[in-house]
Design a protein around this motif. Structure first.
Motif, mmCIF file in Angstrom:
data_model
loop_
_atom_site.group_PDB
_atom_site.id
_atom_site.type_symbol
_atom_site.label_atom_id
_atom_site.label_comp_id
_atom_site.label_asym_id
_atom_site.label_seq_id
_atom_site.Cartn_x
_atom_site.Cartn_y
_atom_site.Cartn_z
ATOM 1 N N ARG A 570 7.392 23.952 23.094
ATOM 2 C CA ARG A 570 7.293 23.165 24.319
ATOM 3 C C ARG A 570 5.839 22.999 24.746
ATOM 4 O O ARG A 570 5.414 21.923 25.180
ATOM 5 N N TYR A 572 3.213 23.072 22.792
ATOM 6 C CA TYR A 572 2.530 22.160 21.886
ATOM 7 C C TYR A 572 2.995 20.722 22.063
ATOM 8 O O TYR A 572 2.212 19.788 21.853
ATOM 9 N N ARG A 573 4.228 20.521 22.445
ATOM 10 C CA ARG A 573 4.676 19.155 22.718
ATOM 11 C C ARG A 573 3.926 18.567 23.908
ATOM 12 O O ARG A 573 3.591 17.376 23.927
ATOM 13 N N TYR A 574 3.647 19.417 24.905
ATOM 14 C CA TYR A 574 2.876 18.932 26.055
ATOM 15 C C TYR A 574 1.448 18.588 25.639
ATOM 16 O O TYR A 574 0.914 17.531 26.009
ATOM 17 N N LYS A 576 0.420 17.746 22.727
ATOM 18 C CA LYS A 576 0.461 16.545 21.892
ATOM 19 C C LYS A 576 0.620 15.296 22.737
ATOM 20 O O LYS A 576 0.015 14.251 22.461
ATOM 21 N N SER A 577 1.439 15.385 23.791
ATOM 22 C CA SER A 577 1.639 14.218 24.648
ATOM 23 C C SER A 577 0.349 13.832 25.366
ATOM 24 O O SER A 577 0.100 12.652 25.623
ATOM 25 N N GLU A 578 -0.475 14.826 25.715
ATOM 26 C CA GLU A 578 -1.743 14.519 26.389
ATOM 27 C C GLU A 578 -2.800 14.028 25.400
ATOM 28 O O GLU A 578 -3.731 13.316 25.789
ATOM 29 N N HIS A 579 -2.697 14.446 24.128
ATOM 30 C CA HIS A 579 -3.613 13.960 23.090
ATOM 31 C C HIS A 579 -2.940 12.791 22.365
ATOM 32 O O HIS A 579 -2.864 12.750 21.134
ATOM 33 N N SER A 580 -2.464 11.828 23.124
ATOM 34 C CA SER A 580 -1.649 10.742 22.581
ATOM 35 C C SER A 580 -2.481 9.640 21.943
ATOM 36 O O SER A 580 -1.946 8.792 21.229
ATOM 37 N N ASN A 585 -4.786 7.155 29.366
ATOM 38 C CA ASN A 585 -4.563 8.566 29.698
ATOM 39 C C ASN A 585 -5.885 9.317 29.809
ATOM 40 O O ASN A 585 -6.084 10.139 30.708
#
Length: 605
Positions: A570, A572-574, A576-580, A585
């Motif tokens: 979870r 790392y998913r966050y 990853k979402s911020e390093h989209s 962003n």
């Protein structure tokens, strides 16, 4: 003559080389390739000629056009600016020498060298100038040349990285220009020393300071202003990527320290915020590095993480913390440069950055393997290498400041760093050599020279830290305004000669010798040689997965720590979402950080 004009020569030599290089290239491409190296070495020599005068406590003020401060353009050389300029010139010299064979097959390398020289001229000007307007001018020279270098390869990923950096860099450059304009509107001067005596920390000054913190923090790459780094470092040519990840941060850190400590004299108020930024940067950077399987992106995120240690030390606002941060700045330039050069050597020979496609290269590239091993231990803070001393100073500094949680986080980040580099070492250099790499050989001599010197420097600065700490202590004194003697603090280390006992040094050397021997032996654990008689090899001589002889055991760089990372899915998913990769962003985080800094300063100043 040279000593008298040494400050301006430190800027003029690389700046002149930028224009001389293409002219010489019209007649001799080989001679042209060495001009940047000679210019950077000359700049370094000019800096070294001023060391004795600066160590004695003098400040060199070089007025251009004989116009005395606060009017006209001045270069201001104290221990801090000279420290930063010498680190930049020294690392640029190694990078330029490495670039000679690395870029030799590139028909466009003349443009590379011109941009390279402009970038170093900009960095030198940034750390030596004595007024805010010319700081902005040199900052733009440094930035624009960097944008062009990131896009140099003219591929999709490099063009995308350069566009992001250009857009975000344009935003923060506007912030810095606004800050300069606000100061001039109030005080009718931009000379740093003159501003120090006039700034009263009004509401306008607070906004100007926030602009500078965000602008220079972006250039350094602190979280959450770091998004450009992971794309830009890998996209740039390796000689430049080495400087972006290590030396380039010298300029950002220097500017933050100079503005906070000297120009605004606001370090006591901003200390908790800056230290917090540093610790978060160290943690986020190393967590992102752990899951990378691209060699250069892994090093790029570690560059972000190591910056966190530096910023945390600067943010402590104590003699030990500032000295530890500046010493780590020097160490990071050395071992980060070494690691990038080693990674570039691997790419130079096999043409890929993918750790999953590597393996067993220690057999074919023993010198590169050994240098990478030294750099990996140094960046991880393992004694007796230089990274251990500066990290230990930061551990003790945060503990003495009673930031116990910060101490724990920095230690955990070091553990994560070691784990990440064990993965890189195992994936790239150990294990079985793949069939397509059987004809690979180590890099040319000119590429080995800077790698070898930097590896030796990692050892010397670790075993004899008093050598660099003499200049580091003076640089800290120029920031804090008080005498700094790192040896006076109870660090549990003997900084005069070596912090190891002779017995421990012997054990470490034996361990290194054993590692070299085992590394060379491991490279011999190859897949069975092809046999014309089609005779199958003995089962005991080889290792298979599920009994299938076509698939040899080789744990790739992407899954070595899968069992440890999976429970953090979870988190790392966050990340990853911020390093989209979405530019909007990243712009949001820049503006958000500016608002946070303004609100914080408004409450505490």
């Amino acid at each position: 003559m040279i000593t008298e004009h040494a400050p301006i020569f430190m800027v003029l030599l690389p700046l002149s080389a930028a224009f001389i290089t293409p002219l010489v290239g019209l007649g001799s491409g080989r001679l042209r390739d060495y001009i940047p190296f000679l210019a950077f070495v000359g700049s370094l020599v000019c800096g070294l000629t001023m060391i004795s005068q600066v160590l004695s406590g003098d400040v060199i003020v070089y007025a251009l056009g004989n116009r005395s401060p606060p009017y006209g353009i001045t270069l201001y050389v104290d221990a801090l600016s000279l420290f930063a300029a010498c680190v930049a010139a020294g690392m640029a010299s190694f990078s330029a020498l490495y670039a000679v064979p690395y870029m030799r097959k590139d028909p466009r390398r003349g443009k590379f060298y011109t941009l390279f020289c402009l970038q170093i001229a900009g960095i030198s000007g940034v750390v030596l100038t004595g007024d805010m307007f010319n700081l902005y001018v040199f900052f733009e020279i440094m930035s624009v040349s960097t944008y062009a270098l990131v896009s140099y390869h003219r591929k999709w990923d490099s063009a995308e990285a350069a566009f992001k950096l250009l857009t975000l860099g344009g935003v923060v450059s506007t912030f810095i220009l606004f800050g300069v304009a606000l100061l001039y509107a109030q005080y009718q001067t931009l000379n740093m020393v003159d501003l120090t005596s006039k700034i009263v920390m009004s509401s306008v000054d607070i906004v100007a300071l926030a602009f500078f913190v965000v602008g220079f923090g972006f250039k350094a790459g602190i979280v959450p202003l770091h998004f450009w780094a992971a794309d830009s470092y890998p996209a740039a040519p390796t000689p430049t990527g080495m400087l972006l990840a290590g030396t380039f941060k010298v300029a950002g850190v220097y500017l933050l320290a100079r503005v906070l400590y000297v120009v605004f004299d606001a370090m006591d108020a901003t200390s908790p915020m800056i230290a917090t930024f540093g610790v978060i940067t160290a943690f986020v950077g190393v967590m992102m590095a752990l899951v990378q399987h691209d060699f250069k992106r892994l090093l790029s995120y570690h560059a972000v993480s190591q910056l966190g240690y530096i910023i945390a030390g600067i943010g402590l606002a104590t003699p030990l913390g500032v000295s530890g941060g500046l010493f780590h700045l020097m160490n990071n330039a050395v071992y980060k440069g070494l690691l990038f050069l080693c990674a570039g050597a691997v790419f130079y020979r096999i043409g890929t950055w993918d750790l999953d496609r590597m393996g067993g290269l220690s057999k074919k590239m023993p010198f590169t393997t050994f240098c990478f091993f030294i750099g990996a231990l140094a960046i991880s803070g393992v004694p007796p290498f230089n990274g251990f001393v500066s990290k230990w100073m930061l551990y003790v500094g945060t503990y003495q400041k009673e930031y116990y949680f910060f101490t724990v986080v920095l230690i955990l980040a070091s553990v994560g760093t070691l784990s990440s580099f064990l993965k890189a070492l195992d994936s790239a250099f150990l294990g079985q050599l793949k069939e397509e790499f059987r004809e690979v050989k180590d890099v040319p001599f000119l590429m080995k020279v800077p790698m070898g010197i930097l590896a030796v420097t990692c050892i010397i600065f670790g075993v004899y830290p008093r050598l660099p700490l003499t200049l580091v202590g003076k640089a800290s004194s120029s920031l804090l305004g008080v005498p700094v003697d790192v040896g006076a603090y109870n660090l549990g280390l003997n900084l005069e000669y070596a912090y190891w006992s002779p017995v421990m040094i012997s054990l470490v050397l034996l361990f290194l010798m054993a590692f070299v021997f085992l590394t060379l032996r491991t490279g011999k654990a190859l897949a069975p040689e092809s046999d014309k008689s089609d005779k199958k090899p003995d089962a005991r001589d080889d290792v298979y997965i599920c009994g299938e002889e076509d698939y040899y055991v080789n744990i790739g760089g992407s899954n070595l720590y899968y069992g440890i990372m999976a429970p953090l899915g979870r988190f790392y998913r966050y990340l990853k979402s911020e390093h989209s990769g979405l530019l909007q962003n990243y712009v949001f985080w820049v503006v958000f950080t500016l608002v946070v800094v303004i609100v914080y300063l408004w409450r505490v100043v």
